[in-house]
Write an enzyme that holds these catalytic residues in place. Sequence first.
Site, PDB file in Angstrom:
ATOM      1  N   GLN A 130      -7.153   0.974  -8.374  1.00 44.35           N
ATOM      2  CA  GLN A 130      -7.989   0.672  -7.701  1.00 44.35           C
ATOM      3  C   GLN A 130      -7.049  -0.469  -6.665  1.00 44.35           C
ATOM      4  O   GLN A 130      -7.831  -1.485  -6.294  1.00 44.35           O
ATOM      5  CB  GLN A 130      -8.998  -0.363  -8.581  1.00 44.35           C
ATOM      6  N   SER A 131      -6.222  -0.255  -6.356  1.00 46.67           N
ATOM      7  CA  SER A 131      -5.418  -1.102  -5.626  1.00 46.67           C
ATOM      8  C   SER A 131      -5.959  -1.280  -4.072  1.00 46.67           C
ATOM      9  O   SER A 131      -6.222  -0.381  -3.125  1.00 46.67           O
ATOM     10  CB  SER A 131      -3.808  -0.393  -5.231  1.00 46.67           C
ATOM     11  N   ASN A 132      -6.346  -2.473  -3.751  1.00 45.25           N
ATOM     12  CA  ASN A 132      -6.573  -2.975  -2.375  1.00 45.25           C
ATOM     13  C   ASN A 132      -5.472  -2.717  -1.627  1.00 45.25           C
ATOM     14  O   ASN A 132      -5.847  -2.386  -0.460  1.00 45.25           O
ATOM     15  CB  ASN A 132      -7.017  -4.483  -2.534  1.00 45.25           C
TER      16      ASN A 132
END
Length: 324
Positions: free
Chosen positions: A73-75
């Site tokens: 879920q890396s921004n």
Amino acid sequence: MKTIPRLNFAHLPTPIEDLPRLTQALGGPRILVKRDDQTGLAFGGNKTRKLEFLVAEAQEQGATMLISAGAIQSNHCRQTVAAAARFGFDCTLVLTGEKPKQASANFLLDQLFGAEIVTVEDRKDRDRILQETFDKAVAAGKRPYLVPYGGSSPTGTMGYTFAMEEFMNQNRKVDWIVFGTSSGGTHAGLVLGQRVFGFKGMVLGISIDEPEAQIKAHVSELATQASEKLSEQIQFTSDDVLVNENYCQAGYGVFGEGEREAIKLFASTEGLLLDPVYTGRAAAGMIDLIRKGFFKKDETILFWHTGGQPALFADKYSQDIIRE
């Protein structure tokens, strides 16, 4: 000061807003927020500032492909592939964690923006597989540019060096700047910008996942390296970097009561959304420090909002946030 290649696509300057109801709920000190969740690219966030410099460097080097890495879920990865789409690069992301059965939040957006995704279950294998992915691209005749984890290189650090100049030009007097720190690029940029542009307050990073000593060493080294891009080298030491490590013991991306309370409190008092990993944890630390009297009641805190709200909609977090 040297001229540094930059693409101007972020929505800048981001606004600074007063948070009077949150201030009242916590009994002081005064709290402001710097809205870097509104930088514009793919729901915004702090990595957009860094990518203005990183993508410019990639173009300058003749790259045709961006490769980067992060959590599922890396921004950072969401904004990187969005920048790739906007400027005509191919993009491969190496994402750590169990691949979701159903795409949601950032992982969904990565695919919508056209990323080729390589998943790695164990974080200790990520760097090796990232390098292998890069080497395969070179062997295939592509021209990849490696966007560092979190965008945290001397080039990426320029994003928050000049963000400090932007903040100073907004003429808001604050005693503290508080934000989440992890890969170090945002932190190093603010520390360098503090020195170059003359901010007289304190710059406090709330650690998301690393010990204080490690962050201090990395950020001071990164700020020193980045300073050479501006002019002559400025030597930073660990003593120049302020970190609080008291809120990261649960581990990266582990959602707890502190994060839950912070998200709900910001939402219910100010209609402002945080994310469950970075700003949620940084805000939880700030709230706890306020309650413990770490900040004086007559001081002013600027909470630097680094974005990340799409992660609220990840299956991993969404139900846990609203449970009583």
